[in-house]
Motif scaffolding. Structure first.
Motif, mmCIF file in Angstrom:
data_model
loop_
_atom_site.group_PDB
_atom_site.id
_atom_site.type_symbol
_atom_site.label_atom_id
_atom_site.label_comp_id
_atom_site.label_asym_id
_atom_site.label_seq_id
_atom_site.Cartn_x
_atom_site.Cartn_y
_atom_site.Cartn_z
ATOM 1 N N MET A 1 22.648 43.176 28.322
ATOM 2 C CA MET A 1 21.317 43.158 28.895
ATOM 3 C C MET A 1 21.455 42.913 30.401
ATOM 4 O O MET A 1 22.152 41.996 30.813
ATOM 5 N N THR A 2 20.791 43.725 31.191
ATOM 6 C CA THR A 2 20.865 43.558 32.643
ATOM 7 C C THR A 2 20.024 42.361 33.074
ATOM 8 O O THR A 2 19.180 41.859 32.314
ATOM 9 N N GLU A 3 20.231 41.924 34.312
ATOM 10 C CA GLU A 3 19.459 40.805 34.860
ATOM 11 C C GLU A 3 17.966 41.120 34.856
ATOM 12 O O GLU A 3 17.139 40.278 34.507
ATOM 13 N N ASN A 4 17.599 42.356 35.227
ATOM 14 C CA ASN A 4 16.187 42.751 35.236
ATOM 15 C C ASN A 4 15.582 42.729 33.838
ATOM 16 O O ASN A 4 14.455 42.277 33.642
ATOM 17 N N GLU A 5 16.331 43.226 32.858
ATOM 18 C CA GLU A 5 15.852 43.214 31.475
ATOM 19 C C GLU A 5 15.702 41.788 30.972
ATOM 20 O O GLU A 5 14.718 41.460 30.291
ATOM 21 N N LEU A 6 16.655 40.938 31.319
ATOM 22 C CA LEU A 6 16.591 39.535 30.918
ATOM 23 C C LEU A 6 15.370 38.860 31.531
ATOM 24 O O LEU A 6 14.625 38.160 30.841
ATOM 25 N N GLN A 7 15.130 39.102 32.822
ATOM 26 C CA GLN A 7 13.966 38.514 33.494
ATOM 27 C C GLN A 7 12.664 39.019 32.863
ATOM 28 O O GLN A 7 11.723 38.249 32.670
ATOM 29 N N TYR A 8 12.615 40.312 32.531
ATOM 30 C CA TYR A 8 11.436 40.885 31.897
ATOM 31 C C TYR A 8 11.166 40.216 30.549
ATOM 32 O O TYR A 8 10.039 39.814 30.256
ATOM 33 N N GLU A 9 12.213 40.075 29.735
ATOM 34 C CA GLU A 9 12.065 39.466 28.411
ATOM 35 C C GLU A 9 11.624 38.007 28.531
ATOM 36 O O GLU A 9 10.774 37.537 27.779
ATOM 37 N N MET A 10 12.205 37.283 29.471
ATOM 38 C CA MET A 10 11.823 35.885 29.653
ATOM 39 C C MET A 10 10.377 35.770 30.107
ATOM 40 O O MET A 10 9.634 34.910 29.641
ATOM 41 N N GLY A 11 9.938 36.670 30.991
ATOM 42 C CA GLY A 11 8.545 36.665 31.435
ATOM 43 C C GLY A 11 7.589 36.972 30.302
ATOM 44 O O GLY A 11 6.521 36.351 30.176
ATOM 45 N N LYS A 12 7.966 37.931 29.477
ATOM 46 C CA LYS A 12 7.131 38.294 28.324
ATOM 47 C C LYS A 12 6.999 37.112 27.370
ATOM 48 O O LYS A 12 5.909 36.808 26.882
ATOM 49 N N ARG A 13 8.119 36.427 27.111
ATOM 50 C CA ARG A 13 8.083 35.270 26.205
ATOM 51 C C ARG A 13 7.216 34.155 26.792
ATOM 52 O O ARG A 13 6.460 33.509 26.077
ATOM 53 N N GLN A 14 7.301 33.933 28.106
ATOM 54 C CA GLN A 14 6.482 32.907 28.744
ATOM 55 C C GLN A 14 4.999 33.237 28.618
ATOM 56 O O GLN A 14 4.178 32.348 28.412
ATOM 57 N N ALA A 15 4.652 34.512 28.748
ATOM 58 C CA ALA A 15 3.254 34.927 28.606
ATOM 59 C C ALA A 15 2.742 34.640 27.194
ATOM 60 O O ALA A 15 1.623 34.142 27.016
ATOM 61 N N VAL A 16 3.557 34.935 26.190
ATOM 62 C CA VAL A 16 3.162 34.684 24.800
ATOM 63 C C VAL A 16 2.993 33.182 24.560
ATOM 64 O O VAL A 16 2.019 32.750 23.930
ATOM 65 N N ILE A 17 3.920 32.381 25.074
ATOM 66 C CA ILE A 17 3.814 30.925 24.926
ATOM 67 C C ILE A 17 2.532 30.421 25.588
ATOM 68 O O ILE A 17 1.816 29.581 25.035
ATOM 69 N N VAL A 54 24.058 30.691 33.695
ATOM 70 C CA VAL A 54 24.272 31.677 34.759
ATOM 71 C C VAL A 54 25.038 31.029 35.907
ATOM 72 O O VAL A 54 26.006 31.584 36.422
ATOM 73 N N SER A 55 24.629 29.835 36.296
ATOM 74 C CA SER A 55 25.312 29.172 37.413
ATOM 75 C C SER A 55 26.740 28.756 37.059
ATOM 76 O O SER A 55 27.590 28.654 37.934
ATOM 77 N N LEU A 56 27.009 28.564 35.767
ATOM 78 C CA LEU A 56 28.358 28.214 35.330
ATOM 79 C C LEU A 56 29.222 29.449 35.077
ATOM 80 O O LEU A 56 30.417 29.334 34.819
ATOM 81 N N GLY A 57 28.620 30.637 35.137
ATOM 82 C CA GLY A 57 29.362 31.869 34.923
ATOM 83 C C GLY A 57 29.484 32.282 33.470
ATOM 84 O O GLY A 57 30.338 33.083 33.115
ATOM 85 N N ASP A 58 28.626 31.754 32.609
ATOM 86 C CA ASP A 58 28.669 32.110 31.196
ATOM 87 C C ASP A 58 28.111 33.508 30.997
ATOM 88 O O ASP A 58 27.309 34.003 31.795
ATOM 89 N N ASP A 59 28.513 34.151 29.896
ATOM 90 C CA ASP A 59 28.109 35.531 29.630
ATOM 91 C C ASP A 59 26.731 35.663 28.976
ATOM 92 O O ASP A 59 26.256 36.772 28.755
ATOM 93 N N ILE A 71 24.016 26.249 21.458
ATOM 94 C CA ILE A 71 24.073 26.774 22.819
ATOM 95 C C ILE A 71 24.813 25.774 23.713
ATOM 96 O O ILE A 71 25.712 26.143 24.470
ATOM 97 N N ILE A 72 24.434 24.517 23.601
ATOM 98 C CA ILE A 72 25.065 23.482 24.422
ATOM 99 C C ILE A 72 26.547 23.370 24.094
ATOM 100 O O ILE A 72 27.394 23.348 24.996
ATOM 101 N N GLU A 73 26.867 23.333 22.808
ATOM 102 C CA GLU A 73 28.263 23.167 22.385
ATOM 103 C C GLU A 73 29.140 24.346 22.801
ATOM 104 O O GLU A 73 30.257 24.147 23.279
ATOM 105 N N LYS A 74 28.636 25.554 22.634
ATOM 106 C CA LYS A 74 29.474 26.743 22.849
ATOM 107 C C LYS A 74 29.408 27.311 24.260
ATOM 108 O O LYS A 74 30.339 27.986 24.691
ATOM 109 N N HIS A 75 28.303 27.070 24.976
ATOM 110 C CA HIS A 75 28.114 27.743 26.255
ATOM 111 C C HIS A 75 28.007 26.800 27.451
ATOM 112 O O HIS A 75 28.127 27.265 28.587
ATOM 113 N N VAL A 76 27.764 25.526 27.223
ATOM 114 C CA VAL A 76 27.650 24.596 28.348
ATOM 115 C C VAL A 76 28.849 23.655 28.381
ATOM 116 O O VAL A 76 29.529 23.535 29.407
#
Length: 89
Positions: A1-17, A54-59, A71-76
């Motif tokens: 997923m590209t950065e733009n697609e990720l931002q779009y999906e996050m914005g959509k989820r925020q709108a629903v919330i 993202v700031s830690l360089g995770d995928d 998420i915390i255990e495996k990615h942070v």
């Protein structure tokens, strides 16, 4: 997923919330006890974890339905351990 697609999906989820929160207010539910508030908190937590990863360089190879402790255990934590090790050396 590209950065733009990720931002779009996050914005959509925020709108629903936001819509869910407004609906529960109209229905008169106590914000401390309602499910929408809990979902909003989870979404905000996941967003902050994504920002941290993202700031830690995770995928970011996880979706929004992933169990937050996983998420915390495996990615942070691995990145934090590496940072601590690098500082000590």
């Amino acid at each position: 997923m590209t950065e733009n697609e990720l931002q779009y999906e996050m914005g959509k989820r925020q709108a629903v919330i936001h819509i869910l929160v407004e609906c529960t207010k109209i229905l008169g539910y106590n914000r401390k006890d309602d499910y929408a508030a809990f979902l909003k908190e989870c979404e905000e937590t996941i967003q902050q974890l994504r920002n941290l990863c993202v700031s830690l360089g995770d995928d970011l190879d996880w979706d929004n339905n992933t169990y937050i402790p996983d998420i915390i255990e495996k990615h942070v934590i691995p990145h934090v351990h590496k940072l601590i090790k690098d500082v000590r050396e």
